[in-house]
Design an enzyme around this catalytic site. Structure first.
Site, PDB file in Angstrom:
ATOM      1  N   CYS A   1       6.625  37.409  -2.488  1.00 27.80           N
ATOM      2  CA  CYS A   1       6.712  36.737  -3.787  1.00 27.80           C
ATOM      3  C   CYS A   1       6.953  37.757  -4.882  1.00 27.80           C
ATOM      4  CB  CYS A   1       5.426  35.964  -4.083  1.00 27.80           C
ATOM      5  SG  CYS A   1       5.064  34.668  -2.901  1.00 27.80           S
TER       6      CYS A   1
ATOM      7  N   HIS B   1       2.787  41.376   2.166  1.00 28.88           N
ATOM      8  CA  HIS B   1       2.265  40.936   0.882  1.00 28.88           C
ATOM      9  C   HIS B   1       2.702  41.937  -0.181  1.00 28.88           C
ATOM     10  CE1 HIS B   1      -0.193  37.612   2.194  1.00 28.88           C
ATOM     11  NE2 HIS B   1      -0.907  38.365   3.027  1.00 28.88           N
TER      12      HIS B   1
END
Length: 483
Positions: free
Chosen positions: A364, A321
């Site tokens: 991301c 993440h």
């Protein structure tokens, strides 16, 4: 007598294939007819002495031959030399005695697989006698027969290039580098004030004086065509492929701004795919799972402090993440991407100076979902549900040369990961590496193909799209040979 005993010791250390290579590289000095009677290394060394190519006081040619056939062990143990010494010596104009043309053919033979050799023999079925294309004949034997037939010469590589184009395009690139090196010599003559008549007088017969252009890292080769230079990628292993794979966030209670970070289901599929493909590319795999922020720094510092002098490359794959400019440890603490890449600058990791440092990051770069008009959806075998991985900045690589950062998506947008099939980006990357590296494609060409494939995928639930983004400061082409 002492020198003869020395040559005898060297001959005992040589294999049958070594002798064939030595004879082939010496064809400009020892004619083929005389070579046919040479069946062992001792006879070969005798022929070199008769031609005054090797003596007790002059072992330069013998050293060069052993260096060219990659018998550095003999070079070190029997002749007191080294790879580094030979690389320095062969940069000196006129020092090399092996023809660049001959060395090119030898290099090609070393990069041709058994299956590719069968293809060459099949394609030459109408050009060469069948007796010269039997299963026992090596690629060096085939090149020798092509020269006898007159379809392969220093000044005529047309047939060879045509064959390589059909069998393995990476071989064509080696031939083009050789041709460019010869052009580079002509350009150097011009800049040194030589007249055009001298330049035009550089014929095929003169090209054997240009052997230094085929020495690794030769300044002349760099002058010839820097835009087509290729990073050296011959060490075994090529280097370390470090995989930082963060999966389990929930059990560690990781939170960011009051929001719990979910486990990254599917990341182990990505890690397995990366391990498989980089093992095939001859990298040493080092996977570390579920690291805290501090542990990530410690692991990366460990590889920063390793000695990479005998390695050609370093690869780091980060699966975690993240948000803008950082990745998360499984404890929810931040690790700046720039700190991880900066560990491997030439100043901070001297043994990787001038060598490619490659980082692939699955995460991301924002919260937005990219929208687009769907032209075609490649969703075969994918889950209908996909997940996202925080956000990450695209340009967190050092400004100095030889870095590549492959990002999963554009800035401000999410990237997708299937819990059962892995992420769009890493799976596409691994598939294209596996398919394209054997064809000799360079990494930027491969990443362009990855961009095209991933951009065609669609998150059906949210109509979301994804576009990967590489950024780099590479100075040369980066190609991962499979041989």
């Amino acid at each position: 007598m002492e020198f003869s005993r020395h040559l005898f010791s060297i001959s005992e250390a040589l294999a049958t294939d070594d002798l064939a290579a030595l004879k082939f590289l010496s064809l400009e000095h020892i004619p083929l007819k005389k070579q046919e009677a040479i069946q062992d290394p001792k006879a070969f060394f005798q022929a070199l002495q008769e031609k005054a190519l090797v003596s007790d006081g002059d072992q330069a040619f013998l050293k060069e031959l052993l260096y060219r056939i990659n018998r550095v062990d003999i070079l070190v143990s029997h002749l007191g030399s080294s790879r580094e010494e030979m690389e320095r010596e062969l940069r000196i104009p006129g020092r090399a005695k092996v023809s660049p043309f001959r060395y090119l053919l030898f290099q090609l033979s070393e990069n041709i697989t058994t299956e590719e050799l069968k293809c060459f023999k099949f394609l030459l079925g109408k050009e060469l006698p069948k007796s010269k294309l039997n299963t026992e004949n090596t690629m060096i034997d085939v090149f020798t027969e092509m020269e006898k037939k007159g379809i392969l010469r220093e000044d005529n590589l047309k047939v060879l290039k045509s064959l390589c184009e059909k069998v393995d395009k990476s071989l064509v690139k080696k031939i083009e580098e050789y041709e460019l090196s010869l052009c580079g010599e002509e350009e150097m003559l011009c800049t040194e004030g030589q007249s055009s008549s001298v330049i035009l007088g550089v014929t095929a017969g003169h090209t054997r004086q240009l052997a230094s252009f085929l020495a690794p890292d030769s300044p002349a080769r760099h002058c010839a065509s820097s835009q087509l230079e290729v990073y050296k990628m011959t060490s075994r292993p090529r280097g370390v492929c470090l995989i930082l794979n963060n999966h389990n966030f929930e059990r560690n209670g990781a939170e960011v701004a009051g929001h719990k970070l979910k486990d990254r289901k599917g990341t182990d599929v990505d890690a397995a795919a990366l391990s498989k493909v980089f093992s095939k590319l001859h990298f040493k795999i080092a996977e570390h799972k579920d690291l805290t922020a501090k542990e990530i720094h410690n692991v990366v510092k460990k590889y920063q402090n390793e000695d990479h002098k005998d390695k050609d490359c370093f690869v780091c794959c980060i699966l975690s993440h993240g948000k803008k400019g950082i990745i998360y440890g499984v404890d929810g603490q931040e690790v700046p991407i720039q700190e991880l890449t900066t560990y491997f600058t030439g100043q901070n990791c001297h043994s990787l100076a001038g060598k490619p440092k490659v980082f692939f990051v699955q995460a991301c770069q924002g919260d937005a979902r990219q929208q687009g008009v769907v032209i075609e959806v490649d969703s075969t075998g994918q889950d209908s549900s996909v997940e996202t991985d925080g956000r990450l900045q695209p340009d967190f690589i050092p400004s100095e040369a030889d870095f590549l950062l492959g990002m999963a998506t554009l800035q401000d947008y999410v990237s997708y990961r299937s819990p059962s099939h892995g992420s769009w980006y890493i799976q596409s990357l691994c598939q294209h590496l596996e398919n394209s590296c054997p064809r000799g494609e360079d990494i930027l060409t491969i990443l362009t193909a990855v961009n095209e494939e991933v951009s065609r995928k669609l998150d059906k639930q949210n109509a979301g799209k994804q576009m990967p983004q590489p950024s780099f400061t590479l100075r040369k082409k980066l190609i991962f040979p499979v041989n």
